[in-house]
Enzyme design. Structure first.
Site, mmCIF file in Angstrom:
data_model
loop_
_atom_site.group_PDB
_atom_site.id
_atom_site.type_symbol
_atom_site.label_atom_id
_atom_site.label_comp_id
_atom_site.label_asym_id
_atom_site.label_seq_id
_atom_site.Cartn_x
_atom_site.Cartn_y
_atom_site.Cartn_z
ATOM 1 N N ARG A 274 0.209 -5.558 5.020
ATOM 2 C CA ARG A 274 -0.285 -4.593 4.033
ATOM 3 C C ARG A 274 0.844 -4.303 3.048
ATOM 4 O O ARG A 274 1.782 -3.597 3.344
ATOM 5 C CB ARG A 274 -0.751 -3.315 4.742
ATOM 6 C CG ARG A 274 -1.045 -2.167 3.809
ATOM 7 C CD ARG A 274 -1.779 -1.037 4.504
ATOM 8 N NE ARG A 274 -1.163 -0.557 5.729
ATOM 9 C CZ ARG A 274 -0.112 0.270 5.776
ATOM 10 N NH1 ARG A 274 0.475 0.657 4.657
ATOM 11 N NH2 ARG A 274 0.355 0.682 6.941
ATOM 12 N N HIS A 278 -0.892 2.732 3.265
ATOM 13 C CA HIS A 278 -2.143 2.784 4.034
ATOM 14 C C HIS A 278 -3.300 3.239 3.147
ATOM 15 O O HIS A 278 -4.366 2.641 3.148
ATOM 16 C CB HIS A 278 -1.960 3.735 5.217
ATOM 17 C CG HIS A 278 -3.191 3.945 6.021
ATOM 18 N ND1 HIS A 278 -3.736 2.969 6.826
ATOM 19 C CD2 HIS A 278 -3.996 5.032 6.148
ATOM 20 C CE1 HIS A 278 -4.820 3.441 7.407
ATOM 21 N NE2 HIS A 278 -5.003 4.685 7.015
ATOM 22 N N TYR A 287 8.366 4.771 6.881
ATOM 23 C CA TYR A 287 8.375 3.998 8.124
ATOM 24 C C TYR A 287 8.657 2.509 7.943
ATOM 25 O O TYR A 287 8.630 1.748 8.916
ATOM 26 C CB TYR A 287 7.046 4.172 8.887
ATOM 27 C CG TYR A 287 5.795 3.880 8.076
ATOM 28 C CD1 TYR A 287 5.320 2.585 7.934
ATOM 29 C CD2 TYR A 287 5.092 4.912 7.469
ATOM 30 C CE1 TYR A 287 4.176 2.313 7.209
ATOM 31 C CE2 TYR A 287 3.950 4.658 6.735
ATOM 32 C CZ TYR A 287 3.485 3.354 6.608
ATOM 33 O OH TYR A 287 2.359 3.096 5.871
#
Length: 378
Positions: A274, A278, A287
């Site tokens: 990705r 998100h 992260y």
């Protein structure tokens, strides 16, 4: 007191495997390859269908532009949220292209691009994410189940539909899409177990994009790969490079053919990434680092196919320009239509909840109708 401490619980009384016991299924053929299957950049690419690959390229370019336009619409307030599939377009497009008209697609909330590639109106695909109206489309028209926001709940539905189709003798295959995070849900286990026991004509495509929001795969499972989970259910597991659309299309096509011919389900793990957050509400920098993202950009699915096709003379500058122009036209039409405020009927809240409305639902509808009438009269 344990069993071993009970009187007479000596070695002679311990249970043993019956002599005639044997595994129900030989696990060896079910195991995935040690490395993700690839086509682009390998000798296997020489056998690619040029027409199919040109179509895949056009769809990838359109899909990348669709992602960019949908993301822009969230920043303009025209969408409440958008889960981007930038970097995952190969999985999305291949999933749509391998299905026949009578087959069913069961997407997750991130798979709007797969739905659009299957023929769904882009505006209808985004209606749920806009917060306007239920699903936003008739699932029966294109045989696309509602976009599933709860993780993995669409998988048992896919198994049920596929099993029912087989009992009726219908030539139908269900393809269910899920992310790596969804494999940690109970619905994932139940769906795969039922599918294998019933030998349902269903294909499970796991898009392993590295993170369940902010949780890396290593904190979700200790399995060698997600594809290895297939063995525990008694179905084949396949591991494929999710950014190689030729490989994904081939592996999915093989699994769909197997399901259609009565061979049962297959679990496919597509290793992808990705590229973006998100959703627009997520801060991915908390992260993961930029270096990781940059490394994956070198394995971009659009660039991989474009390099392969141009090197083989299957795609030229005119073909690239044509694909980009078609993508821009799609984006312009989407932008124009999404900028128009929809006309909403609050009473639609009570439609399509049950086949027959419950008494409680009728009470709520009557209450809202009375409030709306009072507002009109005031």
């Amino acid at each position: 007191m344990t069993v071993q401490e009970l009187p007479g619980a000596g070695a002679s009384h311990r249970s043993a495997t019956p002599p005639a016991w044997s595994p129900r299924t030989d696990p060896a053929p079910l195991l995935p390859d040690p490395e993700p299957y690839r086509v682009l950049g390998t000798p296997a690419a020489e056998k690619l269908d040029p027409e199919l690959m040109r179509r895949c390229y056009a769809e990838l370019v359109r899909g990348r532009r669709y992602n960019a336009q949908a993301t822009a619409l969230t920043r303009q307030g025209r969408l409440a949220v958008y889960p981007s599939t930038v970097g995952q377009e190969a999985c999305e497009i291949a999933a749509a292209l391998v299905l026949q008209e009578q087959d069913w697609l069961f997407p997750s909330y991130r798979d709007t691009l797969a739905a659009v590639a299957r023929g769904l109106d882009p505006v209808q695909a985004l209606t749920l994410l806009r917060g306007d109206w239920h699903t936003g489309y008739d699932p029966r028209e294109h045989r696309i189940a509602p976009l599933s926001t709860p993780l993995a709940t669409q998988l048992p539905h896919a198994v049920g539909l596929a099993h029912a189709a087989r009992l009726r003798g219908d030539d139908v295959v269900a393809l269910a899409m899920i992310g790596d995070g969804g494999t940690s849900e109970g619905d994932f286990h139940e769906a795969l177990n039922f599918a294998a026991v019933w030998q349902a004509p269903v294909v499970f495509l796991v898009q392993n994009n590295g993170f369940a929001i902010s949780v890396p795969l290593a904190k979700q499972t200790a399995a060698p790969t997600l594809a290895h989970k297939a063995v525990g259910y008694g179905m084949p597991g396949r591991l494929v490079d999710g950014n190689d659309i030729a490989a994904v299309h081939e592996v999915l096509s093989e699994a769909v053919r197997r399901a259609r011919s009565g061979g049962g389900p297959t679990l496919i793990e597509a290793v992808t990434y990705r590229m973006e957050a998100h959703t627009n509400a997520d801060d991915a920098t908390r992260y993961r680092g930029d270096a990781e993202v940059e490394a994956w950009k070198a394995h971009d699915p659009v660039d991989l196919l474009e390099r392969e096709l141009t090197a083989r003379g299957v795609l030229d500058a005119a073909g690239i320009a044509e694909a980009k122009e078609a993508a821009e036209q799609m984006a312009a039409a989407l932008r124009e239509r999404m900028n128009a405020d929809p006309v909403l009927n609050p009473m639609d809240l009570f439609e399509h909840v049950y086949a027959e409305q419950t008494g409680r639902l009728r009470e709520q509808a009557d209450m809202l109708r009375a409030e709306l009438d009072a507002e009109e009269q005031s």
